[in-house]
Design a protein around this motif. Structure first.
Motif, PDB file in Angstrom:
ATOM      1  N   UNK A   6       0.838  -1.194   0.000  1.00 55.23           N
ATOM      2  CA  UNK A   6       0.000   0.000   0.000  1.00 55.23           C
ATOM      3  C   UNK A   6       0.875   1.246   0.000  1.00 55.23           C
ATOM      4  N   UNK A   7       1.893   1.270   0.863  1.00 52.02           N
ATOM      5  CA  UNK A   7       2.886   2.341   0.911  1.00 52.02           C
ATOM      6  C   UNK A   7       4.213   1.720   0.503  1.00 52.02           C
ATOM      7  N   UNK A   8       4.672   1.905  -0.714  1.00 51.16           N
ATOM      8  CA  UNK A   8       5.909   1.259  -1.170  1.00 51.16           C
ATOM      9  C   UNK A   8       7.131   1.611  -0.327  1.00 51.16           C
ATOM     10  N   UNK A   9       7.172   2.755   0.322  1.00 56.19           N
ATOM     11  CA  UNK A   9       8.336   3.178   1.100  1.00 56.19           C
ATOM     12  C   UNK A   9       8.294   2.686   2.547  1.00 56.19           C
ATOM     13  N   UNK A  10       7.205   2.073   2.990  1.00 53.12           N
ATOM     14  CA  UNK A  10       7.102   1.556   4.356  1.00 53.12           C
ATOM     15  C   UNK A  10       6.460   0.173   4.321  1.00 53.12           C
ATOM     16  N   UNK A  14      -1.802  -5.943   6.046  1.00 58.90           N
ATOM     17  CA  UNK A  14      -3.232  -5.873   6.301  1.00 58.90           C
ATOM     18  C   UNK A  14      -3.640  -7.155   7.018  1.00 58.90           C
ATOM     19  N   UNK A  15      -4.468  -7.008   8.016  1.00 58.83           N
ATOM     20  CA  UNK A  15      -5.004  -8.146   8.757  1.00 58.83           C
ATOM     21  C   UNK A  15      -6.525  -8.028   8.739  1.00 58.83           C
ATOM     22  N   UNK A  16      -7.185  -9.148   8.572  1.00 55.70           N
ATOM     23  CA  UNK A  16      -8.644  -9.133   8.509  1.00 55.70           C
ATOM     24  C   UNK A  16      -9.221 -10.206   9.420  1.00 55.70           C
ATOM     25  N   UNK A  20     -13.611  -6.713  10.850  1.00 55.11           N
ATOM     26  CA  UNK A  20     -12.460  -5.885  11.205  1.00 55.11           C
ATOM     27  C   UNK A  20     -11.365  -5.982  10.144  1.00 55.11           C
ATOM     28  N   UNK A  21     -10.764  -4.834   9.792  1.00 57.84           N
ATOM     29  CA  UNK A  21      -9.595  -4.783   8.922  1.00 57.84           C
ATOM     30  C   UNK A  21      -8.580  -3.864   9.592  1.00 57.84           C
ATOM     31  N   UNK A  22      -7.322  -4.336   9.718  1.00 60.96           N
ATOM     32  CA  UNK A  22      -6.239  -3.527  10.275  1.00 60.96           C
ATOM     33  C   UNK A  22      -5.203  -3.250   9.195  1.00 60.96           C
ATOM     34  N   UNK A  23      -4.695  -2.047   9.200  1.00 65.43           N
ATOM     35  CA  UNK A  23      -3.606  -1.618   8.318  1.00 65.43           C
ATOM     36  C   UNK A  23      -2.459  -1.260   9.247  1.00 65.43           C
ATOM     37  N   UNK A  37     -10.510  -0.462  10.756  1.00 63.24           N
ATOM     38  CA  UNK A  37     -11.867  -0.217  10.291  1.00 63.24           C
ATOM     39  C   UNK A  37     -12.733  -1.368  10.742  1.00 63.24           C
ATOM     40  N   UNK A  38     -13.910  -1.053  11.239  1.00 65.95           N
ATOM     41  CA  UNK A  38     -14.788  -2.095  11.770  1.00 65.95           C
ATOM     42  C   UNK A  38     -16.224  -1.839  11.347  1.00 65.95           C
ATOM     43  N   UNK A  39     -16.981  -2.912  11.268  1.00 68.07           N
ATOM     44  CA  UNK A  39     -18.391  -2.783  10.916  1.00 68.07           C
ATOM     45  C   UNK A  39     -19.196  -2.219  12.084  1.00 68.07           C
ATOM     46  N   UNK A  40     -18.684  -2.390  13.302  1.00 64.95           N
ATOM     47  CA  UNK A  40     -19.329  -1.849  14.504  1.00 64.95           C
ATOM     48  C   UNK A  40     -18.249  -1.582  15.533  1.00 64.95           C
ATOM     49  N   UNK A  41     -18.356  -0.504  16.291  1.00 68.77           N
ATOM     50  CA  UNK A  41     -17.299  -0.140  17.237  1.00 68.77           C
ATOM     51  C   UNK A  41     -17.061  -1.203  18.303  1.00 68.77           C
ATOM     52  N   UNK A  42     -18.030  -2.072  18.578  1.00 69.38           N
ATOM     53  CA  UNK A  42     -17.830  -3.130  19.574  1.00 69.38           C
ATOM     54  C   UNK A  42     -16.736  -4.112  19.126  1.00 69.38           C
TER      55      UNK A  42
END
Length: 59
Positions: A6-10, A14-16, A20-23, A37-42
């Motif tokens: 996603x960022x070629x210099x760093x 990604x985890x899913x 939930x998806x984490x970058x 990013x989450x479908x619900x804050x819980x």
């Protein structure tokens, strides 16, 4: 997830999980950046107890 960098210099990962998806990016100075990013804050609730100094956390 088989995605190109996603960022070629760093190094970026990604985890899913259900709802939930984490970058995660290595900032190169012994620090890292996490965006979630989450479908619900819980779904973010377990992350509140992580040993991370959050700049902002809305979970």
């Amino acid at each position: 997830m088989p995605l190109r960098p996603f960022w070629p210099w760093a190094p970026t990962r990604f985890y899913a999980a259900p709802g939930l998806v984490l970058h995660v990016s290595d900032e190169g100075d012994d620090s890292f950046s996490i965006w979630a990013g989450a479908t619900h804050r819980s779904v973010l609730a377990p992350l509140a107890d992580a040993t991370v100094e959050w700049t902002q956390f809305d979970g």
